[in-house]
Design an enzyme around this catalytic site. Structure first.
Site, short mmCIF file in Angstrom:
data_model
loop_
_atom_site.label_atom_id
_atom_site.label_comp_id
_atom_site.label_asym_id
_atom_site.label_seq_id
_atom_site.Cartn_x
_atom_site.Cartn_y
_atom_site.Cartn_z
N LYS A 50 0.86 -1.18 0.00
CA LYS A 50 0.00 0.00 0.00
C LYS A 50 0.89 1.23 0.00
CE LYS A 50 -4.55 0.84 0.35
NZ LYS A 50 -5.63 0.07 -0.28
N GLY A 76 -21.36 5.93 4.42
CA GLY A 76 -20.48 6.39 3.36
C GLY A 76 -20.96 5.94 2.00
N VAL A 77 -21.43 6.90 1.20
CA VAL A 77 -21.94 6.55 -0.14
C VAL A 77 -21.12 7.28 -1.21
CG1 VAL A 77 -24.26 5.82 0.46
CG2 VAL A 77 -23.80 8.26 0.23
N GLY A 78 -19.81 7.11 -1.08
CA GLY A 78 -18.91 7.64 -2.09
C GLY A 78 -18.77 6.67 -3.24
N LYS A 79 -17.54 6.43 -3.69
CA LYS A 79 -17.31 5.61 -4.88
C LYS A 79 -17.91 4.21 -4.74
CE LYS A 79 -12.76 6.23 -5.15
NZ LYS A 79 -11.37 6.14 -5.68
N GLY A 97 -19.81 2.94 -1.83
CA GLY A 97 -21.12 2.91 -1.19
C GLY A 97 -22.25 3.24 -2.13
#
Length: 351
Positions: A75, A175-178, A180
């Site tokens: 990472k 979390g409703v980003g990429k 979600g």
């Protein structure tokens, strides 16, 4: 305190001209070159960034092993505010550091980075995936990340309720980003009832525009206080704290966030309370499956078929956990470590 957990190599990267400050952590190459995304985040200091990259890279070792990939875990983190500090020259400088590792680490997108960013890094390094489709890459890896989480959630639903569907179940997405947002699409199509929260009002508005029956709550505390069947953490890590584990009413925890357990032992509390935890690094492996496929010449059909296997993998973990009377997280660790040990032994065969 920062803890090294058998990491093979940790590289600190700095380029004064571009303002780049980054850390690349290679946890293991037992199964092959380390593969993992690049997180661009405004860490408070270098110590916080180091602690994060060490934990994330270890998680990638287990994720790649359970995904059946011939890759170890790595990472990278770039320290800074992506909205303010990101630039072509910084990303290309970062790409040169990735190239300097000679293929021991292969990078991709993560929080704060996107496919166009990988295109810049790829102009300086051969060891970059997650590029745009126009550049010959796999594009947005959140597509299969969400798909894999959905498959893991279906396996959990089958375990708890007898059928591999979320129809009629109340699923809370933190979390409703990429990831979600795409998970919400899949759940709505399956007939689930959505409850969502996000720090960005625009993110929740996008979901409501697509699925008007969605319930929006103010934050994580209100989400957890809702009557949920499934809790899906899809933001940053450490979502499952002692307090959450002790009070959560949902029957299932299954989400796209990495490193959801705030410390070892949380998985036991969940199991004792009858909450089925689908190990995060197992169910959110669709994205790494997608970017790994890019190294072979990307085929969405092939990558999606591989990501669909997360359903069967999650099901096997639940079966092993029941057989050995351990939490699913422990069963998943044992499966990953067995594969690393057995496949890693092949290095003793001279080719």
């Amino acid at each position: 305190m920062t803890v090294f957990q058998g990491h093979e190599q940790v590289v600190f990267c700095a380029d004064k001209a571009s303002g780049l400050r980054a850390i690349i952590a290679i946890h293991s190459t037992a199964l092959g070159p380390a593969l993992g995304g690049t997180r661009f985040y405004p860490y408070a200091d270098e110590d916080e960034a180091l602690a994060d990259v060490l934990e994330l890279s270890r998680g990638m070792t287990y994720k790649n092993a359970m995904a059946g990939l011939d890759h170890g875990g790595g990472k990278a983190v770039i320290i800074g505010d992506p909205a303010r500090d990101k630039s072509e020259v910084l990303l290309r400088a970062y790409g040169r550091f990735v190239q300097s590792l000679g293929g021991r680490y292969v990078t991709a997108c993560d929080v704060g980075t996107y496919s166009p960013d990988m295109d810049y890094a790829a102009r300086e390094s051969r060891f970059v995936t997650g590029r745009t489709e126009a550049a010959g890459g796999a594009g947005d890896s959140s597509i299969l990340t969400a798909f894999g989480v959905f498959q893991g959630m279906r396996a959990a639903a089958e375990r708890v309720w007898g059928r591999p569907t979320l129809r009629g179940r109340r699923v809370g997405i933190q979390g409703v980003g990429k990831v979600g947002r795409r998970l919400a699409d899949l759940l709505a199509e399956d007939g689930a009832r959505l409850v969502i929260c996000d720090v960005d009002p625009a993110a929740t508005a996008r979901v409501v525009a697509a699925h008007p029956m969605t319930t929006v709550v103010e934050g994580t505390a209100e989400l957890l206080a809702s009557e949920l069947d499934v809790y899906a953490p899809c933001a940053l890590g450490q979502a499952l704290t002692d307090e959450v584990a002790a009070t959560l009413d949902a029957r299932i925890v299954c989400g796209g966030a990495n490193n959801q357990l705030s410390h070892p032992g949380i998985e036991k509390v969940l199991a004792e309370r009858g909450v089925l935890y689908a190990p995060d690094y197992v169910v959110n492996a669709g994205g790494v499956i997608q970017v790994a496929d890019e190294l072979e010449g990307f085929s969405m059909e092939r990558a999606r078929a591989r990501a669909a296997g997360i359903f069967d993998t999650t099901r096997r973990i639940f079966e092993l956990a029941e057989r050995d009377a351990v939490p699913p997280a422990v069963a998943a660790d044992r499966m990953a470590e067995r594969r690393m040990s057995e496949v890693g032994q092949l290095r003793g065969i001279w080719l």
